[in-house]
Scaffold this active site. Structure first.
Site, PDB file in Angstrom:
ATOM      1  N   LEU A  79       0.811  -1.213   0.000  1.00 55.12           N
ATOM      2  CA  LEU A  79       0.000   0.000   0.000  1.00 55.12           C
ATOM      3  C   LEU A  79       0.847   1.266   0.000  1.00 55.12           C
ATOM      4  O   LEU A  79       0.516   2.248  -0.650  1.00 55.12           O
ATOM      5  CB  LEU A  79      -0.924   0.022   1.230  1.00 55.12           C
ATOM      6  CG  LEU A  79      -1.983  -1.069   1.309  1.00 55.12           C
ATOM      7  CD1 LEU A  79      -2.725  -0.982   2.629  1.00 55.12           C
ATOM      8  CD2 LEU A  79      -2.967  -0.950   0.148  1.00 55.12           C
ATOM      9  N   VAL A  87       4.103  -0.777   4.181  1.00 56.69           N
ATOM     10  CA  VAL A  87       2.760  -1.130   4.616  1.00 56.69           C
ATOM     11  C   VAL A  87       2.089  -1.950   3.522  1.00 56.69           C
ATOM     12  O   VAL A  87       2.109  -1.554   2.343  1.00 56.69           O
ATOM     13  CB  VAL A  87       1.918   0.130   4.939  1.00 56.69           C
ATOM     14  CG1 VAL A  87       0.535  -0.278   5.435  1.00 56.69           C
ATOM     15  CG2 VAL A  87       2.624   0.992   5.982  1.00 56.69           C
ATOM     16  N   ASP A 197       4.684  13.660  14.814  1.00 60.58           N
ATOM     17  CA  ASP A 197       4.838  13.520  13.361  1.00 60.58           C
ATOM     18  C   ASP A 197       3.497  13.770  12.675  1.00 60.58           C
ATOM     19  O   ASP A 197       3.105  13.048  11.773  1.00 60.58           O
ATOM     20  CB  ASP A 197       5.374  12.136  13.016  1.00 60.58           C
ATOM     21  CG  ASP A 197       5.858  12.053  11.560  1.00 60.58           C
ATOM     22  OD1 ASP A 197       6.122  13.117  10.962  1.00 60.58           O
ATOM     23  OD2 ASP A 197       5.959  10.940  11.033  1.00 60.58           O
TER      24      ASP A 197
END
Length: 720
Positions: A79, A87, A197
């Protein structure tokens, strides 16, 4: 300083050292600043590549995990990938579900990275919030003798980054989505976790329209012992994306990082969602120069890039982006509270920095130029005097209608009535709104008033009028300037008899600056209705006709649908009656969705005689039991986004009265929650409906339902 920095970046190490020695004699402060920036550029450039989202070499191109099976998971496809890991979408069995698998890159699997990865799993497992992706499990993939740590987490279906999802939404829709992100971050803070983040790419929005916060990989637990703190991000290490990083992160001050760091990150995200660009443009700059820009520059107000942004929203965003963390919001909840006040039209607690404060900050950043700034100080003093607190308090803020619907008052921030518009005894005010206009218009804001009830006397009856919000408060434009032409086949109602019945303000045409005005124009409770969209300069940009009365438009920003609720008109209904077994007294309630397009002002009906005639119609539903199209007493419906846990951008609550119009007591019986495609998500009846059913006034609740237009009985062939 930037010119000196760029010059030194191309020098050799000995030449840099010599240049720094020269600067130490002339200006020690500048020398110290340059030394810090050069150290950052030299020692952290490689690790900061991931923070910039710049192209990186494929560190594990030989590790193709497609089709791999382990611990009950089967990897299907990749992904995304980042500096720390990759991922994948995978299938888990049991339980049977699709999940996201995050795997650490083998080439980066140092002891510190592995500890950080384990820590991310621990953090995510600690958090339980509907706007944070859930963790299902963790483990290690053994592949060709190498260990690849992974964890499985909730898969966000059809995921889009937050900035992509909100593009095209109005400001209200953007803020509603953003407040959900704030709630997720605040949940982490309550459990001692600072994300550190925050950026649009780390907030995914799926097909359900709900944002999910991901990637706590660089988070810091603020309530941990000293031993664990050594496992956190190294002192001075630049992780995250630099345009969203707070000054304390760029300074490498790990001890200064707390909840206000995330407030800054959220401010940077909100800035980009509103202005459609980040607060600082660092593309193409060297790392050292970019750090200098973010640490020292002040971002322009979002309204500079998107003209119709309200002043209060500018103030909120810039307060969240304060370089000095003591001047920021003290918590995410404080930021969210001010945004809610703004949405509710209430005074916000934040205030923009005064001219004196801005000037003092300038002096602090430019001590050498302080003497030369004496003249500028005099100018700034004059400006500050002109814009006093009293002057700000007297600026227009909202409008209010008196109890009998005759007078509209323009209210200042301090509650003072600045001006009043009296409709007179022959006219009724349907709605009034205070609407900001884009820059470059004839004024900062408009007071828009919809006048109802046709009257033969001269005046504003039956029109939508826009007035200036500043003296002399004169008429800017009127809907009388735009001819309302009835569609073909309508011979019984002159255009002049149609009057406003409702007014909605929303940003429904994204290519136009500012919001638009949605006006429903009809004659009576069962007449045809024109749904019209005006821009803030009074130009009609869209029109659609429904053969029946509608009064309640609602804008689903997340789905880009204009929902309208009302009834069929009496003429088509009279034609349908002979084909039905019963002969109910009321008219069928309908709800339909339009997709407005700029320039669509043709005279077509939305539907007529069971046929769809307007291409902007997305779907059409009518309420009634099988073979009996009669509805509840009163023939009215209302739309709301306040039934349970709804996404106001994708769902709407339809309330239908059980009691006849004018009856006392509760006036809502049937309740339906429908999605953006008109499908029922939830249905229930309240006590007023139950009482009406026991009295034999209405059929059983189970017999009613939302039917597609194609299911509506066709009129008899001999009907005219």
């Amino acid at each position: 300083m930037l010119e000196i920095l760029e010059e030194m970046l191309v020098l050799s190490a000995p030449e840099r050292a010599l240049r720094l020695e020269e600067l130490a004699v002339r200006d020690p402060a500048v020398r110290a600043e340059l030394a810090l920036l050069l150290d950052v550029d030299a020692s952290l450039a490689t690790r900061a590549r991931a923070a910039w989202n710049l192209p990186t070499q494929d560190l594990d191109a030989d590790e193709d995990l497609s089709g791999a099976t382990f611990d009950g998971y089967r990897i299907d496809r990749e992904l995304a990938h980042g500096g720390m890991g990759r991922v994948f979408e995978a299938w888990q069995e049991p339980p049977c579900r699709r999940v996201a698998i995050k795997v650490v890159r083998h080439a980066l699997a140092t002891q510190e990275i592995l500890r950080r990865f384990e820590y991310e799993v621990e953090l995510l497992a600690r958090l339980d919030h509907p706007n944070i992706a859930r963790v299902y499990g963790a483990g290690t993939i053994v592949r060709e003798g190498r260990k690849l740590p992974y964890f499985a987490m909730e898969l966000v279906e059809d995921a889009r980054a937050l900035d992509e999802f909100t593009r095209g939404l109005g400001l209200h829709g953007v803020l509603e989505v953003f407040l959900q992100v704030c709630a997720a971050v605040e949940h982490g803070h309550q459990r001692g976790v600072v994300h550190r983040d925050l950026k649009p790419a780390n907030v995914l929005v799926g097909s359900d329209g709900r944002p999910k916060l991901i990637d706590f990989g660089v988070a810091k637990a603020v309530r941990v012992d000293v031993a664990r703190s050594t496992m956190h991000t190294l002192q001075g290490e630049l992780l995250g994306t630099i345009t969203y990083m707070s000054p304390e992160q760029l300074d490498g001050d790990d001890a200064a990082i707390d909840a206000r760091t995330d407030v800054y990150g959220l401010g940077a995200i909100l800035y980009e969602l509103i202005a459609l660009r980040p607060p600082f443009d660092v593309q193409g700059l060297s790392l050292a120069r970019a750090v200098e820009v973010v640490r020292t520059a002040t971002p322009a107000a979002p309204s500079v890039h998107r003209a119709h942004v309200p002043r209060d929203l500018d103030t909120i965003v810039l307060k969240a982006l304060e370089r000095d963390r003591e001047r920021r919001y003290g918590s995410v909840s404080a930021l969210a509270a001010d945004l809610r006040r703004h949405l509710a039209g209430e005074p916000i607690e934040a205030r923009p920095p005064s001219s004196w404060e801005r000037f003092a900050r300038w002096i602090a950043r430019h001590p050498v130029a302080a003497t030369a700034a004496a003249c500028a100080l005099l100018v700034a003093t004059s400006v500050a005097t002109a814009f006093t607190v009293e002057g700000y308090a007297r600026t227009p803020h909202h409008v209010a209608i008196d109890g009998v619907g005759r007078v509209v008052d323009l209210i200042a921030r301090n509650g003072e009535v600045l001006h009043s518009w009296d409709a007179g005894k022959d006219h009724r005010i349907v709605s009034a709104r205070f609407v900001e206009r884009p820059a470059g218009s004839r004024g900062d804001a408009l007071v828009v008033i919809a006048y109802g009830e046709f009257a033969a006397a001269e005046g504003p009856a039956g029109t939508l009028c826009a007035y200036g919000s500043e003296p002399p408060f004169g008429l800017a434009w009127s809907s009388k300037d735009t001819l309302l032409e009835l569609p073909a086949g309508e011979r019984y109602r002159p255009e002049s008899m149609f009057v406003p019945s409702s007014l909605l303000v929303a940003d429904i045409l994204p290519d136009l600056p500012g919001e638009e005005l949605v006006l429903c124009h009809r004659q009576n409770l069962y007449s045809a209705t024109a749904i019209r969209v005006f821009d803030l300069e009074g130009r009609e940009r869209y029109r659609a006709w429904h053969d029946g009365a509608v009064d309640t438009p609602a804008w689903l920003a997340g789905a880009q649908r204009l929902l309208v609720a009302g009834v069929l008109s009496e003429r088509p209904w009279d034609e349908l009656r002979p084909s039905l077994r019963g002969s109910p007294a009321s008219y069928p309630i309908v709800v339909f969705a339009l997709v407005p397009s700029d320039g669509h002002v043709a005279g077509n009906w939305v539907t007529r005689a069971g046929q769809v005639l307007d291409p902007t119609l997305a779907w059409y539903r009518w309420l009634g039991p099988p073979e009996h199209v009669g509805t509840l007493g009163g023939a009215q419906a209302s739309l709301s986004g306040r039934a349970g846990d709804l996404d106001p951008g994708r769902h709407v609550h339809v309330m239908v009265p059980a009691s006849p119009r004018g009856a006392t007591g509760p006036n809502a019986g049937l309740n339906y929650v429908i999605d953006a495609e008109g499908e029922v998500v939830r249905a229930f009846a309240d006590e007023s409906y139950t009482s009406a059913h026991r009295a034999g006034e209405v059929p059983a609740f189970e017999t009613y339902g939302w039917n597609d237009l194609s299911e509506l009985p066709s009129p008899p062939r001999d009907s005219k």
